[in-house]
Design a protein around this motif. Sequence first.
Motif, PDB file in Angstrom:
ATOM      1  N   VAL A 102       0.868  -1.175   0.000  1.00 43.73           N
ATOM      2  CA  VAL A 102       0.000   0.000   0.000  1.00 43.73           C
ATOM      3  C   VAL A 102       0.907   1.228   0.000  1.00 43.73           C
ATOM      4  N   GLU A 103       0.726   2.082  -1.006  1.00 44.97           N
ATOM      5  CA  GLU A 103       1.564   3.267  -1.141  1.00 44.97           C
ATOM      6  C   GLU A 103       0.707   4.506  -1.336  1.00 44.97           C
ATOM      7  N   PRO A 104       1.123   5.630  -0.764  1.00 47.85           N
ATOM      8  CA  PRO A 104       0.368   6.866  -1.018  1.00 47.85           C
ATOM      9  C   PRO A 104       0.577   7.326  -2.459  1.00 47.85           C
ATOM     10  N   TYR A 150      -4.491   6.215  -1.987  1.00 43.74           N
ATOM     11  CA  TYR A 150      -3.522   5.138  -1.829  1.00 43.74           C
ATOM     12  C   TYR A 150      -3.682   4.103  -2.931  1.00 43.74           C
ATOM     13  N   ASP A 169      -7.123   1.040  -5.724  1.00 43.55           N
ATOM     14  CA  ASP A 169      -6.803   2.243  -4.968  1.00 43.55           C
ATOM     15  C   ASP A 169      -7.993   2.637  -4.114  1.00 43.55           C
ATOM     16  N   THR A 180      -8.579   6.242   1.254  1.00 43.39           N
ATOM     17  CA  THR A 180      -7.852   5.927   2.485  1.00 43.39           C
ATOM     18  C   THR A 180      -7.194   4.565   2.315  1.00 43.39           C
ATOM     19  N   GLU A 181      -6.284   4.231   3.213  1.00 44.51           N
ATOM     20  CA  GLU A 181      -5.662   2.913   3.148  1.00 44.51           C
ATOM     21  C   GLU A 181      -6.701   1.818   3.341  1.00 44.51           C
ATOM     22  N   GLU A 211      -2.431  -3.547   6.612  1.00 45.30           N
ATOM     23  CA  GLU A 211      -2.152  -2.133   6.366  1.00 45.30           C
ATOM     24  C   GLU A 211      -0.922  -1.676   7.139  1.00 45.30           C
ATOM     25  N   LYS A 231       2.561  -0.226   5.543  1.00 46.84           N
ATOM     26  CA  LYS A 231       3.153   1.074   5.890  1.00 46.84           C
ATOM     27  C   LYS A 231       4.600   0.904   6.319  1.00 46.84           C
ATOM     28  N   HIS A 282       6.856   0.068   3.454  1.00 40.53           N
ATOM     29  CA  HIS A 282       7.042   1.215   2.568  1.00 40.53           C
ATOM     30  C   HIS A 282       8.106   2.163   3.115  1.00 40.53           C
TER      31      HIS A 282
END
Length: 132
Positions: free
Chosen positions: A22-24, A33, A46, A49-50, A123, A127, A130
Amino acid sequence: MSEITITHVEPPYPFEAYAHVVEPLTEEDGGGYLITFPDLPGCMSDGETETEAVLNARDAFSAWMSARAHIGKPIPKPTRHGESAEPVRLMQRLPRSLHANLVARAKAEGTSLNTLVTMLLAEGLGKREHRA
């Protein structure tokens, strides 16, 4: 243009067995995301929000598996969890207040406590990976 009907296929491995990232997204890309699956080329989704990205990824995962089966290509095994993709049981003691908050959130999101906890853990791992 013709329309193709693709029958839903039950995947041989569950959603949780596959690693995902999961990437912004940048504001130029619309914000929110992006979620991708290293073992499943082209499978992505996508969300604003996550949490929404992970929920949307479940639909993308199901559609990807069904489309892959429809075109006769093999479904890759998950690589992060070895040969056995069977879910494992995790027993964890929680403070009553945290458990109550999780139960309330699962109810509000219309999902099971197990699914919510799995999603939150995934999630959090996404994070952390990442940032690394």
